[in-house]
Design a protein around this motif. Structure first.
Motif, short mmCIF file in Angstrom:
data_model
loop_
_atom_site.label_atom_id
_atom_site.label_comp_id
_atom_site.label_asym_id
_atom_site.label_seq_id
_atom_site.Cartn_x
_atom_site.Cartn_y
_atom_site.Cartn_z
N LYS E 2 35.06 43.80 34.68
CA LYS E 2 35.79 42.60 34.26
C LYS E 2 34.82 41.52 33.81
N TYR E 3 35.24 40.72 32.84
CA TYR E 3 34.41 39.65 32.26
C TYR E 3 33.21 40.21 31.49
N PRO F 6 28.69 39.31 36.06
CA PRO F 6 29.81 38.83 36.88
C PRO F 6 30.18 39.86 37.94
N VAL F 7 30.28 39.41 39.17
CA VAL F 7 30.68 40.30 40.26
C VAL F 7 31.82 39.66 41.03
N ARG F 8 32.58 40.50 41.72
CA ARG F 8 33.74 40.01 42.47
C ARG F 8 33.37 39.89 43.95
N ALA F 20 29.54 41.62 47.39
CA ALA F 20 30.10 41.55 46.04
C ALA F 20 30.29 42.95 45.50
N ILE F 22 31.02 45.36 41.86
CA ILE F 22 31.16 45.52 40.41
C ILE F 22 31.15 46.99 40.08
N ASP F 41 37.12 35.77 44.17
CA ASP F 41 36.40 34.99 43.15
C ASP F 41 35.40 35.88 42.43
N TYR F 42 35.18 35.55 41.17
CA TYR F 42 34.09 36.19 40.43
C TYR F 42 32.95 35.19 40.32
N LYS F 53 30.62 30.05 39.74
CA LYS F 53 31.89 30.76 39.73
C LYS F 53 32.36 30.97 38.31
N GLU F 56 38.69 31.80 35.71
CA GLU F 56 39.64 32.76 35.17
C GLU F 56 40.44 32.17 33.98
#
Ligand code: SF4
Ligand code: SF4
Ligand SMILES: [Mg+2]
Ligand SMILES: [Mg+2]
Ligand SMILES: [Mg+2]
Ligand SMILES: [Mg+2]
Ligand SMILES: [Mg+2]
Ligand SMILES: [Mg+2]
Ligand SMILES: [Mg+2]
Ligand SMILES: [Mg+2]
Ligand SMILES: [Mg+2]
Ligand SMILES: [Mg+2]
Lengths: 84, 341, 379, 341, 379, 84
Positions: E2-3, F6-8, F20, F22, F41-42, F53, F56
């Motif tokens: 994602k992103y 970007p990681v969640r 995190a 990904i 959050d990413y 951050k 979105e």
């Protein structure tokens, strides 16, 4: 104890060191513990240090004695061999 | 990219990473020295035809310090060692493979010298290195260079040699003097440092073997007394065959400087490594003929009959000493370390 | 090899042996202790027992510096070696000796301790110079023969101003141990009968023959200093047999080609400058023996690893079944040990006597096993 | 002597000194795990018969850190790696030799685990380890254990595969996803430490190869994209054959976590190592048939046609990117190091 | 991912490119500098130049911390690494960069220097804790993105009371470098025409968009902050074309999903606590640039390797034929260098721009070589 | 410069650290530079640190705009296609 071996002094390098030879093998050894060494002397070598000179005359004397004892024994055996 | 700096360069991790630098190392150093039709193909394996007969395969990893020594270096040793293990089956060694493990920082000039020595040894033996591999390990995780060689060869039809075939009454022959290799390496050890007119006996023995098996196909077994020396190797053979052995110290060739070095370090020459000698066991009837053939060959000039296989359930190897007594020649126990008492 | 091969002649040996057989009185026993491990080694290497009449028996003494090292001292050395930033160096002989928990210096090295083998103690100085950020400790062992080189190295370290070098001193003294042997419980109870001593060869090149004078005087035990070659040994045995036959108890010197009454004065003076006698020192087998070892003098305190690292004495854990102590006192033979051969072998030594090739157990294992009872050793 | 302490013991120098302790290590650890008629003989070489056909020999030295990883360990890897190099000639791998270089202090328990894994891999592949060698190096002169394996095999009559046989128009096939092995190893690197549902793809491919060459004997060449990854291996083949290649990124199987790890470390998955994948090049007419055969085999389920061989004197490997552009797939330059910019 | 993946769609990219082509005025040139190496890398990785009309030209900027590191600073790092008892650790990017005499940290390591690669600076702390007898130096490089982690690590080292850890700080500042670019001889002489800037993505997540305000104001140069994905880049290019078409010069933000006006206040405060601006710092290509880099504040002096080891500045020896300096100023293209490709290649890099995959030469080599003149890059 | 991804955020461990995720990959990262993070959050991850951050809403807005620009271009091309 104390693995040591007779080696011949081949060359005196300085106060502390000399080249020794045994069986075609050359090695630099420490001779600081002995005075008045000269080339041709045999010394007892232990952990890289010459500990004592070998006395040629005494060695010959011992060998002569050994030979004599040997002959004596031989003669005796011969005598015994005849005896029975 | 610029040429490999064979003069001042050293092995870097990149030389093992599978990319262009590795390709360059292989091409400009390994393939150039070892050059042959199989390596030229550039595949990850070599393909060849073998003459008919049983196939023999042997491998040895070579780790030695120092890498260069009077009489050879790790490169020639790696060729001789494996050729000999193949030859000890009575086989003709045909092809070699070589795996290199290089330590980061190892001088390329030294590596080139080693590989060229390897090439020369392979050429002289007529056994090409047809495939290989190179890995690089970080500094401190290797020791300059390790070389693992593997050989394949073919046993002429009708021959079968194996360490379990010695029988009571057989004669034990040795192709030459013992201890030269091990004592040469020891003599280079820092602190020990003696000079002597000795060198490693490292040599390929397949020529000698060929002559031997041709003249005396009845040979029971051959083995090269490398690590562990003559003493340990004879124990291996005694155990494999379930027999004892009776040696005669007087008959065992031993050079004076090797003997002197052993006296002086408290080592027993029977357990000092050789890299160019072989033990042969054959029926008593063929022993003289075999000795003759060996002595006619340049690698067996000093060959001698050193003992007899005897029946002994305990599988003891014993020896009549020079002094006239009898002693056990046991397995090598522990490491042979220079000692002071 | 001159001065070696002439003294190894088998034919002469057999003649000498015949002489001993002829002169030994069948009516009596000759229980003779070779003090020195060098003699023990030679005895087995050349099969001397085979040559002797049954009533001339050899008893192996404690003259092997490896064998008599108490486990506690070795434990201390291993502790030192395990210190990070410290390199322990010593002779190859000590590396395989099992200490408490069967850990040897070799095992400690395999586990990461910095242990180096030396051939000569001068290498230790070089090691210290090459590793300025490490402490280098020389684990010194040996009798009077090996002591002067250690002394020299300590003097040189001082001259060189080395600040990272020290010696863990374990040098021991021959005459003290001989006194102790003659004072063991067994000796005093008469269960260990000792009719004569074969005196050390190389120790005597340094200390001379004079220090042995008390033994005949105090204990009535004759002593013959002998070289390490087989003919030397046989001649010395004959000399002992003759002394005993003649009722004499004297110090005699068979090894005249290298031993004088005085020994090596220079070496002795050097030893004297650097070392002093310890009050008491623990020997394996003999226990605490007064005045039997050396320590580094206060003038060289900084080179004394015991002071430098404030080492605490340790009491090692002996393998209870190992008979080394009794063997070292001359009270038992290796075959009296139920561990001998299996599981204790030179490959898997459980006691120090199985490690050093001068140890009675190792010598017996390597050269005597084949005889399986045919040779009468000790007791 | 007492048994080897496989629980708490470690490798000591004596285990390499050629004496009794070495014999014990070989017997109680190596021979016990790898057990077969050749090893049982206890000779320094193995003797066997080979089926008729061209003989293939390949060797690889295995050095990997860590020694154990998801999907295998150095033992299984050493078996798979060499079997694959032999198989890439289209050959049936028959026998293996193994040379071990052990570091003083290495836990015997770990060694036993490695050797057992090796034995299991050899058994599963049906390729026995018939001869071997063990050396021990001082602590700090090795890295736990290095294993060099050498394999011999036989090419069925009528087949000839070589990296120089790719021709313009040929299709390039890949047997499965790329990068799994390399990323798995990286994920274990201290400091990097990520978790992912990935494991090494280490596996023996000779079964797949046998099916492939049987169905499509016209295959030009096979190669396993190990070190240097797919990108470098294709460059090797392009250079050997004197051709260019045109790849399609979309067609190249790549697992999501592998892709993510590469993004996150700044690595290109094309250059990440594989240990159980192969590249096949075959004439266009046979490509679909070959793909079908590969997909039917468990080791080729995700096989794909990933590109075409083209005429190009520059021997460029190019790729149509996912994004729709075109990029060079150059030789791997330098090492692939994780980067921050 | 994602992103990530949404911003890599090739079809949308081609549509955006068509939009740029449609809106770009054929009568004028758009010379746009991507400051950031991250953009340079993306431009080549995705073949952006192929998609653009000939009059929209990209000029590669100096935003690659590896490329702008002057050789002298790297020489200092190598000198440090070569000290015995010192471990130098740094990011993988720096390892292959050639310093004076073509020695890189990797070569120094091969020769015995202790050099370790890090993925994160926190590993450096662990290294220091695990090696108490060694000095551990973190060779810190990077722009504002990479600086806060270094600051945090220094603060932690102080809290942990580490006495063997320090940082060789080479953190540099983006805005100062952009000012310098606009003040190069070429820019002032008008030979380097720069119509707009693509502003950094990740640097801006930390510093925010506000610090770019002076550029449009002082130099009339528009700036669009852009993400690193190809669609981000194309959108930013379109935004620049539009600003230029419309005669605007503003700071615009395409990367709104991660960049605010203010940036990361916490990270900035941390940086401020640990670092202060240097008077001047040498940049490869740009020379000494005032207020363009950070140094460790006096409060953390013990963690400053420059003070701890009293490092002397060194003037490195550049390869004279290497055009990196001019390339980093945007004044030349890699193809203007006669060493490009042969002998200089990523395998044998002669300049820093060939090492980092963000370097213009490496990017051009890896992705652009095949086009052999088909792509018009720079100038 | 500044490779970042970007990681969640999957799990908050303490003030400093979070797990995190990904692409199926999990990693413990340092989150000391961000306040008020929550699971889901990413964040942008660089050298092991969460730097910012991801918003979105802004991301969606950008994507919408990109789609719009794309369609515009397409429409135009179609128009051009008709034109000649
Ligand atoms: S055999 Fe072993 S255990 Fe028994 S006394 Fe001798 S050394 Fe000790
Ligand atoms: S090609 Fe190489 S030498 Fe030329 S500018 Fe680029 S990095 Fe420097
Ligand atoms: Mg072998
Ligand atoms: Mg061999
Ligand atoms: Mg052999
Ligand atoms: Mg290979
Ligand atoms: Mg230590
Ligand atoms: Mg291979
Ligand atoms: Mg391979
Ligand atoms: Mg391969
Ligand atoms: Mg072998
Ligand atoms: Mg250093």
């Amino acid at each position: 104890m104390c693995l040591a071996i007779p080696v011949r002094i081949e060359e005196l390098l300085d106060e502390q060191s000399a080249v020794a030879c045994i069986g075609g093998l050359r090695k630099t050894i420490n001779v600081a513990l002995l005075d008045d060494l000269k080339v041709g002397d045999y010394v007892i070598l232990h952990v890289g240090f010459a500990l004592q000179k070998l006395d040629e005359t005494e060695a010959q004397r011992t060998l002569a004695l050994l030979a004599e004892l040997g002959q004596l024994a031989e003669a005796e055996q011969a005598a015994q061999g005849e005896a029975p | 990219m610029s040429r490999l700096d064979l003069k001042n360069g050293s092995v870097e991790m990149v030389h093992g990473s599978g990319g262009r630098a590795m390709g360059q190392l292989i091409e400009e150093l390994f393939a150039r020295a070892l050059r042959n039709e199989w390596l030229d193909q550039g595949n990850d394996q070599a393909q060849f035809e073998l003459p008919p007969g049983r196939v023999v395969m042997a491998t040895d990893s070579h780790v030695i310090s120092p890498l260069f020594f009077p009489g050879g270096d790790i490169g020639s040793l790696a060729v001789h060692g494996t050729i000999n293990d193949v030859a000890m089956a009575g086989a003709r060694p045909c092809y070699l493979a070589a795996g290199f493990i290089l330590e980061e920082g190892f001088p390329l000039a030294d590596l080139a010298r080693i590989v060229e020595s390897m090439a020369a040894a392979a050429r002289e033996a007529g056994v090409p290195v047809v495939t290989g591999d190179t890995k690089v390990v970080e500094r401190g995780k290797g020791d300059g260079v390790f070389i693992t060689t593997t050989g394949v060869g073919v046993v002429p039809p009708g021959l079968y040699l194996s360490g379990d075939r010695a029988r009571p009454g057989d004669r034990i022959l040795l192709s030459g003097s013992i201890g030269d290799h091990g004592v040469t390496i020891l003599s280079l050890r820092e602190g020990l440092g003696f000079e002597a007119d000795i060198g490693s006996d490292s040599q390929a023995l397949h020529g000698l073997v060929a002559a031997m098996v041709e003249a005396v196909p009845q040979i029971r077994c051959l083995r090269d007394p490398t690590r562990g020396g003559l003493g340990n190797t004879l124990n291996e053979l005694a155990r494999q065959s379930g027999v004892g052995m009776q040696l005669v110290e007087r008959a065992i060739p031993l050079r004076e400087p090797v003997r002197a070095a052993c006296e002086f370090l408290g080592l027993d020459p029977l357990y000092v490594a050789n890299e160019g000698k072989l033990i042969a066991i054959c029926p008593a009837e063929q022993a003289e003929r075999l000795l003759e053939v060996m002595r006619e060959h340049p690698q067996g000039r000093e060959a001698a009959i050193i003992g007899t296989v005897v029946a002994d359930e305990r599988r003891f190897v014993q020896m009549e000493t020079l002094f006239g007594g009898s002693r056990m020649v046991d397995w090598l126990n522990g490491e042979q370390l220079p000692r002071i008492c | 090899m001159k001065y070696v091969d002439e003294f190894r002649d088998g034919a002469t040996a057999r003649q000498l042996a015949a002489r001993i057989a002829a002169e030994a009185d069948p009516a009596r026993a000759y229980r003779l202790m070779e003090f020195c491990g060098g003699h023990t080694h030679a005895i087995f290497r050349y099969g001397i027992p085979d040559l002797l009449p049954a009533n001339v028996r050899l008893i192996h003494g404690p003259g092997c510096p490896v064998c008599v090292m108490p486990i506690g001292r070795l434990d201390m050395a291993i502790d030192l070696a395990r210190r990070p930033e410290l390199i322990l160096c010593t002779y190859g002989d000590m590396l395989r000796v099992p200490a408490s928990g069967r850990i040897s210096l070799l095992k400690a090295r395999a586990e990461g301790a910095a242990v180096r083998m030396l051939y000569s103690p001068v290498e230790a100085l070089k090691l210290a110079q090459d590793n300025p950020s490490k402490e280098v400790v020389f684990f010194a062992i040996g009798f009077e023969t090996t002591t002067p080189p250690t002394a020299l190295v300590i003097e040189q370290a001082q001259k060189l101003g080395l600040t990272n070098f020290s010696v863990f001193c374990n040098h021991v003294l021959t005459p003290a141990a001989m006194h102790a042997i003659l004072a063991t419980p067994e000796a005093r109870a008469g269960t260990l009968q000792l009719d004569g001593f074969i005196g050390p060869a190389h120790v005597s090149t340094v200390i001379g023959s004079a220090p042995y004078a008390p033994f005949p005087q105090q204990y009535g035990t004759p002593l013959v200093i002998a070289g390490f070659e087989p003919l030397d040994l046989l001649q010395a045995l004959l000399m002992l047999v003759r002394q005993l036959n003649e009722g004499r108890a004297e110090v005699e010197n068979q090894f005249t080609r290298a031993v004088t009454a005085e020994g090596n004065r220079k070496a002795k003076a050097l030893t004297e400058r650097v070392f002093e006698v310890r009050e008491s020192f623990e020997w394996r087998g003999l226990g605490a023996v007064p005045h039997s070892a050396l320590q580094i003098r206060a003038e060289f305190a900084e080179f004394d690893a015991e002071r430098r690292f404030a080492l605490e004495p340790r009491t090692g854990l002996e393998n209870k079944a190992c008979e080394c102590p009794a063997i070292l006192r001359g009270a038992k033979s290796p075959r009296d040990c139920r561990l001998f051969g299996n599981p204790c072998s030179p490959d898997n030594p459980l006691g120090s006597c199985m490690v050093s090739s001068e140890g009675a157990c190792a010598a017996w294992y390597a050269y005597g096993r084949q005889r399986q009872g045919a040779v009468e050793v000790a007791r």
